[in-house]
Design an enzyme around this catalytic site. Structure first.
Site, short mmCIF file in Angstrom:
data_model
loop_
_atom_site.label_atom_id
_atom_site.label_comp_id
_atom_site.label_asym_id
_atom_site.label_seq_id
_atom_site.Cartn_x
_atom_site.Cartn_y
_atom_site.Cartn_z
N VAL A 33 -115.53 -19.51 28.03
CA VAL A 33 -115.62 -18.48 27.00
C VAL A 33 -117.00 -18.51 26.31
O VAL A 33 -117.53 -17.45 25.92
CB VAL A 33 -114.44 -18.62 26.00
CG1 VAL A 33 -114.55 -19.83 25.12
CG2 VAL A 33 -114.29 -17.35 25.17
N ASP A 34 -117.59 -19.67 26.20
CA ASP A 34 -118.91 -19.83 25.60
C ASP A 34 -119.96 -19.02 26.39
O ASP A 34 -120.73 -18.23 25.81
CB ASP A 34 -119.26 -21.34 25.63
CG ASP A 34 -120.44 -21.72 24.77
OD1 ASP A 34 -120.97 -20.87 24.05
OD2 ASP A 34 -120.82 -22.91 24.83
N THR A 118 -108.51 -25.91 25.84
CA THR A 118 -107.53 -25.96 26.94
C THR A 118 -108.11 -25.51 28.28
O THR A 118 -107.39 -25.41 29.27
CB THR A 118 -106.26 -25.13 26.63
OG1 THR A 118 -106.60 -23.74 26.57
CG2 THR A 118 -105.62 -25.55 25.32
N GLY A 119 -109.41 -25.27 28.33
CA GLY A 119 -110.09 -24.94 29.59
C GLY A 119 -110.69 -26.20 30.19
O GLY A 119 -109.96 -27.16 30.47
N VAL A 120 -112.00 -26.24 30.31
CA VAL A 120 -112.65 -27.40 30.94
C VAL A 120 -112.50 -28.68 30.11
O VAL A 120 -112.67 -29.77 30.65
CB VAL A 120 -114.16 -27.16 31.25
CG1 VAL A 120 -114.32 -26.06 32.29
CG2 VAL A 120 -114.97 -26.87 30.02
P1 ADP Z 1 -113.05 -25.55 26.32
O1 ADP Z 1 -114.33 -26.20 26.76
O2 ADP Z 1 -112.89 -25.58 24.81
O3 ADP Z 1 -111.86 -26.04 27.07
P2 ADP Z 1 -113.15 -23.08 27.94
O4 ADP Z 1 -114.05 -21.93 27.76
O5 ADP Z 1 -113.29 -23.89 29.19
O6 ADP Z 1 -113.30 -23.99 26.62
O7 ADP Z 1 -111.64 -22.60 27.86
C1 ADP Z 1 -110.96 -22.27 26.68
C2 ADP Z 1 -110.03 -21.10 26.96
O8 ADP Z 1 -110.80 -19.89 26.92
C3 ADP Z 1 -109.35 -21.13 28.33
O9 ADP Z 1 -107.99 -20.72 28.17
C4 ADP Z 1 -110.13 -20.09 29.12
O10 ADP Z 1 -109.33 -19.49 30.14
C5 ADP Z 1 -110.42 -19.09 28.02
N1 ADP Z 1 -111.46 -18.08 28.27
C6 ADP Z 1 -112.45 -18.05 29.17
N2 ADP Z 1 -113.17 -16.91 29.07
C7 ADP Z 1 -112.59 -16.18 28.06
C8 ADP Z 1 -112.83 -14.90 27.46
N3 ADP Z 1 -113.82 -14.11 27.87
N4 ADP Z 1 -111.99 -14.49 26.45
C9 ADP Z 1 -110.99 -15.28 26.01
N5 ADP Z 1 -110.73 -16.49 26.53
C10 ADP Z 1 -111.51 -16.93 27.54
#
Ligand code: ADP
Length: 170
Positions: A33-34, A118-120
């Site tokens: 998402v970042d 909950t992602g990476v």
């Molecule tokens: P973290 O490092 O905090 O785990 P991530 O980006 O890997 O962050 O994942 C956090 C959540 O954001 C996951 O559920 C991922 O599927 C979700 N995500 C990724 N891209 C987007 C987006 N464009 N909008 C909303 N959520 C997203």
């Protein structure tokens, strides 16, 4: 008392006063998402982030939204899951709470969150969902500024987990 909405979608498309970014401690961008937020906001977001000199896990810092439909971005590094005995629950709670505090301080009445960590960062989804929803609900019970929080779930598994927990919360 504000309302919580749970939707499936892309947080970079949401028109609210502030979207929250699940950032890393450098605040200089990353994947997930970042990466999506920086891509959609354009290079001025990274330029402002460089002036912030990073952010500790669980804290939150606010910037403008630049090319995003959202006016602001609140950047919070959630905890990396290391098995659960490394203060992860407290740090995830802090990420939600400090993000909401930044929103209220900046007169943001509508705020959208992704599912932080909950992602990476591999925080177990069911545990993270409970912390997210209870922290948001408890904050809005006393805060006068934040009126609407949207949980923006990217995938259906995350969406269903938030919906289930929301119904259980009553
Ligand atoms: P973290 O490092 O905090 O785990 P991530 O980006 O890997 O962050 O994942 C956090 C959540 O954001 C996951 O559920 C991922 O599927 C979700 N995500 C990724 N891209 C987007 C987006 N464009 N909008 C909303 N959520 C997203």
């Amino acid at each position: 008392m504000g309302i919580i909405k749970i939707i499936q979608g892309d947080i970079t498309k949401i028109k609210v006063d502030a979207i929250v970014n699940a950032a890393n401690t450098t605040l200089l961008g990353g994947g997930g998402v970042d990466g999506a937020i920086h891509k959609a906001a354009g290079p001025k977001l990274l330029a402002e982030c460089r002036t912030l000199h990073g952010c500790p896990t669980g804290e939150a810092k606010i910037t403008k939204g630049y090319l995003l439909p959202a006016k602001h971005v609140i950047h919070t590094p959630g905890p990396i899951w290391h098995g659960g005995d490394h203060n992860e629950a407290q740090l995830l709670y802090n990420s939600y709470l400090n993000s909401l505090k930044r929103a209220a301080e900046n007169e943001c009445t509508t705020v959208a969150f992704p599912s932080i960590s909950t992602g990476v960062y591999h925080y177990p989804l069911d545990q993270a969902v409970k912390i997210a929803l209870t922290t948001i609900r408890d904050f809005m019970q006393t805060d006068q500024v934040v009126k609407e929080v949207v949980m923006v779930c990217f995938d259906v598994t995350t969406f269903e987990a938030y919906q289930r927990a929301y119904q259980e919360l009553g």
